[in-house]
Design a protein around this motif. Structure first.
Motif, mmCIF file in Angstrom:
data_model
loop_
_atom_site.group_PDB
_atom_site.id
_atom_site.type_symbol
_atom_site.label_atom_id
_atom_site.label_comp_id
_atom_site.label_asym_id
_atom_site.label_seq_id
_atom_site.Cartn_x
_atom_site.Cartn_y
_atom_site.Cartn_z
ATOM 1 N N SER A 91 -5.307 12.141 -0.805
ATOM 2 C CA SER A 91 -5.389 12.582 0.681
ATOM 3 C C SER A 91 -4.560 11.610 1.676
ATOM 4 N N ALA A 92 -4.251 10.269 1.169
ATOM 5 C CA ALA A 92 -3.557 9.329 1.985
ATOM 6 C C ALA A 92 -1.931 9.369 1.549
ATOM 7 N N SER A 93 -1.570 10.372 0.887
ATOM 8 C CA SER A 93 -0.075 10.220 0.251
ATOM 9 C C SER A 93 0.939 9.952 1.323
ATOM 10 N N ALA A 94 0.534 10.563 2.608
ATOM 11 C CA ALA A 94 1.699 10.296 3.810
ATOM 12 C C ALA A 94 1.488 8.948 4.411
ATOM 13 N N GLY A 95 0.400 8.012 3.917
ATOM 14 C CA GLY A 95 0.265 7.092 4.421
ATOM 15 C C GLY A 95 0.946 5.845 3.859
ATOM 16 N N ALA A 96 0.141 4.716 3.658
ATOM 17 C CA ALA A 96 0.653 3.396 2.977
ATOM 18 C C ALA A 96 -0.643 2.540 2.157
ATOM 19 N N LEU A 97 -0.025 1.809 1.435
ATOM 20 C CA LEU A 97 -0.943 0.919 0.617
ATOM 21 C C LEU A 97 -1.038 -0.229 1.498
ATOM 22 N N GLU A 98 -2.335 -0.773 1.996
ATOM 23 C CA GLU A 98 -2.142 -1.996 2.621
ATOM 24 C C GLU A 98 -2.735 -3.144 1.754
ATOM 25 N N LEU A 99 -2.255 -4.239 1.828
ATOM 26 C CA LEU A 99 -2.399 -5.300 1.214
ATOM 27 C C LEU A 99 -2.811 -6.421 2.051
ATOM 28 N N GLU A 100 -3.858 -6.997 1.850
ATOM 29 C CA GLU A 100 -4.405 -8.011 2.469
ATOM 30 C C GLU A 100 -4.020 -9.396 1.579
ATOM 31 N N VAL A 101 -3.082 -10.073 2.111
ATOM 32 C CA VAL A 101 -2.233 -11.278 1.180
ATOM 33 C C VAL A 101 -2.196 -12.539 2.044
ATOM 34 N N ASP A 159 -1.077 -19.851 7.021
ATOM 35 C CA ASP A 159 -2.251 -20.269 5.750
ATOM 36 C C ASP A 159 -3.037 -19.065 5.818
ATOM 37 N N GLY A 160 -3.039 -18.028 7.060
ATOM 38 C CA GLY A 160 -3.996 -17.161 7.098
ATOM 39 C C GLY A 160 -3.690 -15.870 6.385
ATOM 40 N N TRP A 161 -4.628 -14.791 6.323
ATOM 41 C CA TRP A 161 -4.519 -13.511 5.654
ATOM 42 C C TRP A 161 -3.772 -12.854 6.687
ATOM 43 N N HIS A 162 -2.835 -11.855 5.823
ATOM 44 C CA HIS A 162 -1.920 -11.001 6.675
ATOM 45 C C HIS A 162 -2.213 -9.457 5.922
ATOM 46 N N ALA A 163 -2.266 -8.638 6.810
ATOM 47 C CA ALA A 163 -2.146 -7.257 6.260
ATOM 48 C C ALA A 163 -0.693 -6.984 6.213
ATOM 49 N N VAL A 164 -0.415 -6.477 5.015
ATOM 50 C CA VAL A 164 1.204 -6.027 4.693
ATOM 51 C C VAL A 164 0.959 -4.650 4.401
ATOM 52 N N SER A 165 1.531 -3.590 4.981
ATOM 53 C CA SER A 165 1.743 -2.130 4.860
ATOM 54 C C SER A 165 2.813 -1.819 4.064
ATOM 55 N N VAL A 166 2.454 -1.288 2.991
ATOM 56 C CA VAL A 166 3.758 -0.748 1.909
ATOM 57 C C VAL A 166 3.630 1.085 1.866
#
Length: 172
Positions: A93-103, A151-158
């Motif tokens: 259902s989210a195929s038009a969206g993105a994979l979000e990684l917390e890295v 040093d902190g966590w970052h939301a990376v949207s793919v």
């Protein structure tokens, strides 16, 4: 070192503000049965590969740690990876969206970060080794991503549109 957790987000973009329509956790490290999976680490074991790594789980995130080294006989980068097999939540259902990684990473300057997803593959390990370049190796989708410094966590949207199941198995 790369530490992460993964969520799929379906985002509706408007001219002014993007709106998250759905958030579907795929991988967590909190013991939740539907999203906690057993990951294994693999190094580049063939053709003189010299890369090495480790995988460990902390209370709320996974840690991939290691060194990627060029394979002398190929004059191309080796690899380290962490992978999990299993039944993951349906994110169609989210195929038009993105994979979000917390890295977060101690080596944000590294330019070789990739994320892979297998879907519709006859044999996912085979597909993810072949990258679509050998017969029956389609269905392993890969995309590049980078990790911001700090040093902190970052939301990376793919974005899912950036994934492809035709990529070089030699260079990822």
């Amino acid at each position: 070192m790369l530490a992460f957790a993964a969520t799929v987000k379906q985002v509706l973009s408007t001219a002014t503000t993007p709106t998250v329509l759905a958030s579907i956790p795929l991988v967590t490290f909190d013991g939740e049965k539907a999203t906690t999976h057993e990951f294994v680490e693999l190094n580049d074991p063939v053709m003189g590969g010299r890369s090495s790594g480790t995988w460990s789980v902390m209370p709320t995130f996974g840690v991939m740690d290691g060194e990627v080294v060029d394979v002398p006989s190929l004059q191309a980068p080796g690899f380290i990876k962490a992978a999990a097999d299993g039944a993951f939540p349906d994110a169609a259902s989210a195929s038009a969206g993105a994979l979000e990684l917390e890295v977060r990473s101690t080596t944000p300057q590294y330019a070789g970060f990739r994320v892979s997803l297998a879907a519709g593959a006859v044999a996912p390990p085979y597909s993810c080794a072949g990258g679509g370049s050998i017969p029956l190796s389609r269905g392993c989708y890969k995309a590049k991503f980078s990790v911001p410094a700090g040093d902190g966590w970052h939301a990376v949207s793919v974005p899912f549109a950036s994934f492809s199941d035709l990529w070089s198995p030699a260079t990822g």
